[in-house]
Design a protein around this motif. Structure first.
Motif, short mmCIF file in Angstrom:
data_model
loop_
_atom_site.label_atom_id
_atom_site.label_comp_id
_atom_site.label_asym_id
_atom_site.label_seq_id
_atom_site.Cartn_x
_atom_site.Cartn_y
_atom_site.Cartn_z
N TRP A 148 -28.50 7.16 5.78
CA TRP A 148 -27.91 7.48 7.09
C TRP A 148 -27.51 6.25 7.89
CZ3 TRP A 148 -26.35 12.19 8.47
CH2 TRP A 148 -26.79 13.26 7.67
N LYS A 149 -27.87 5.05 7.45
CA LYS A 149 -27.60 3.87 8.26
C LYS A 149 -26.11 3.67 8.56
CE LYS A 149 -31.80 1.27 7.22
NZ LYS A 149 -32.39 0.07 6.56
N PRO A 150 -25.20 3.72 7.56
CA PRO A 150 -23.79 3.53 7.90
C PRO A 150 -23.22 4.68 8.73
CG PRO A 150 -24.05 4.08 5.58
CD PRO A 150 -25.41 3.82 6.10
N ILE A 151 -23.77 5.87 8.58
CA ILE A 151 -23.32 7.01 9.39
C ILE A 151 -23.78 6.82 10.84
CG2 ILE A 151 -23.41 9.51 9.68
CD1 ILE A 151 -23.84 9.73 6.65
N LYS A 152 -25.02 6.40 11.02
CA LYS A 152 -25.51 6.14 12.37
C LYS A 152 -24.75 4.98 13.02
CE LYS A 152 -30.21 7.90 11.75
NZ LYS A 152 -31.66 7.57 11.74
N ARG A 153 -24.33 4.02 12.22
CA ARG A 153 -23.53 2.90 12.74
C ARG A 153 -22.22 3.46 13.31
NH1 ARG A 153 -23.17 0.07 8.22
NH2 ARG A 153 -25.32 -0.63 8.53
N TYR A 154 -21.65 4.44 12.62
CA TYR A 154 -20.40 5.07 13.10
C TYR A 154 -20.65 5.86 14.37
CZ TYR A 154 -16.06 7.82 12.85
OH TYR A 154 -14.87 8.42 13.11
N TRP A 155 -21.81 6.53 14.47
CA TRP A 155 -22.13 7.24 15.71
C TRP A 155 -22.17 6.29 16.89
CZ3 TRP A 155 -27.11 10.14 13.66
CH2 TRP A 155 -26.73 11.06 12.67
N ALA A 156 -22.73 5.11 16.66
CA ALA A 156 -22.89 4.14 17.74
C ALA A 156 -21.59 3.41 18.08
CB ALA A 156 -23.97 3.12 17.37
N ASP A 157 -20.73 3.25 17.09
CA ASP A 157 -19.48 2.50 17.28
C ASP A 157 -18.39 3.19 16.47
OD1 ASP A 157 -17.36 0.77 17.41
OD2 ASP A 157 -18.37 -0.90 16.40
N ARG A 158 -17.52 3.90 17.17
CA ARG A 158 -16.50 4.72 16.51
C ARG A 158 -15.27 3.91 16.10
NH1 ARG A 158 -16.51 10.35 20.09
NH2 ARG A 158 -18.79 10.61 20.13
N SER A 159 -15.49 2.74 15.61
CA SER A 159 -14.37 1.90 15.19
C SER A 159 -13.77 2.41 13.89
CB SER A 159 -14.85 0.45 14.99
OG SER A 159 -15.69 0.37 13.85
N GLN A 160 -12.52 2.03 13.64
CA GLN A 160 -11.86 2.43 12.40
C GLN A 160 -12.58 1.84 11.20
OE1 GLN A 160 -9.19 4.65 12.35
NE2 GLN A 160 -9.66 4.72 10.15
#
Length: 296
Positions: A148-160
């Motif tokens: 889940w780490k890269p998914i949670k990173r996307y939750w925190a920062d919605r960058s492309q």
């Protein structure tokens, strides 16, 4: 001719319901006046994952298994034209249940089916008569792992860049991995599963749909306290059948259900994410027996 030879095999109907302009596909089987069992699928599949369980339950239960928006045979409009959120998925499932006149039902929660079901439960707290929990999460412990780490990173920062970093989860290698990793009996897993799922994932624009769902999954942890309170308050009879080798929803997410529920039957299997493919001979009878005892 023996009784077994003449016994009717349950018929499964494949239907599409137009719900205010959105076409939702679902499978239906079993007596119309029987207790209802709602089967909710996960990523990256559809109601296809229940193709064998449905007739097994349909001898005495009214089984409904929809395809969530953007999955299977349900409509999949472009992600700029429809908002792919679990709120909207739950709203469409509720519309289907209302259209079919269903107000009370047991529900099987798996993967994406869990946050869909939790929204139904919070909206209509008395509707759910029983739970079958199959690698479906409701606790922070269930998503506290490396997957889940890269998914949670996307939750925190919605960058492309963070969005694009998740595209490997939409490839045939990952789809195959979900079906085969951790399975005690990989020879039991039909390759049709990942071939069918991948063909649907590879539809033009479906990658963006799935990436939107990945982002919206970040709304689920905020609901967990309310879901847990619903479990403690309503105490639905619950059967946990969990693939203990699943790296997406590991066993750490299964055990907390025992904190909040008193009428719970707990089974952890030597299996992976798609438990029903690997352990059907063990899990199907458990589900049928549980529902027969709890629903009558």
């Amino acid at each position: 001719m023996t009784k077994a030879a003449t016994a009717a095999y349950p018929v499964v109907d494949h239907k599409v319901e137009n719900l205010d302009g959105f076409e939702l596909f679902y499978r239906e089987a079993g007596p119309a006046d029987a207790p209802v069992v709602l089967l909710l699928h996960g990523f990256p599949t559809s109601s296809h994952m229940f193709r064998n369980l449905i007739p097994f339950l349909a001898d005495r239960f009214h089984v409904i298994a929809p395809d969530l928006p953007g999955f299977g045979q349900s409509a999949a409009p472009d992600h700029t034209e429809f908002s792919y959120t679990f709120d909207n998925a739950a709203e469409l499932v509720q519309k289907l249940l209302t259209r079919l006149g269903i107000t009370r039902y047991a529900v099987n929660v798996f993967d994406y089916g869990a946050p869909t079901a939790w929204r139904l439960a919070l909206a209509t707290p008395d509707a759910i008569t029983a739970l079958i929990v199959q690698n479906g999460n409701a606790y922070d412990e269930g998503i506290d792992n490396d997957f889940w780490k890269p998914i949670k990173r996307y939750w925190a920062d919605r960058s492309q860049d963070n969005r694009d970093a998740l595209r490997h989860l939409l490839t045939i290698d990952t789809t195959t991995f979900q079906y085969t990793d951790g399975m005690a009996h990989p020879e039991r897993i039909s390759p049709d599963n990942w071939i069918v799922d991948q063909a649907l994932l590879d539809r033009l624009g479906n990658d963006e749909i799935q990436l939107d769902y990945f982002l919206d999954y970040g709304t689920n942890p905020g609901l967990y306290p309310a879901v847990q309170e619903w479990l403690r308050t309503k105490q639905p009879p619950t059967l946990v059948v969990w693939g203990g080798n699943d790296v997406i929803f590991p066993a750490a997410g299964a055990h907390p259900y025992r904190r909040d529920l008193t009428d719970i039957e707990f089974h952890l299997f030597d299996s992976g994410h798609f438990l029903l493919e690997d352990k059907a001979s063990e899990v199907f009878p458990l589900i049928h027996d549980f529902l027969a005892r709890k629903l009558g």
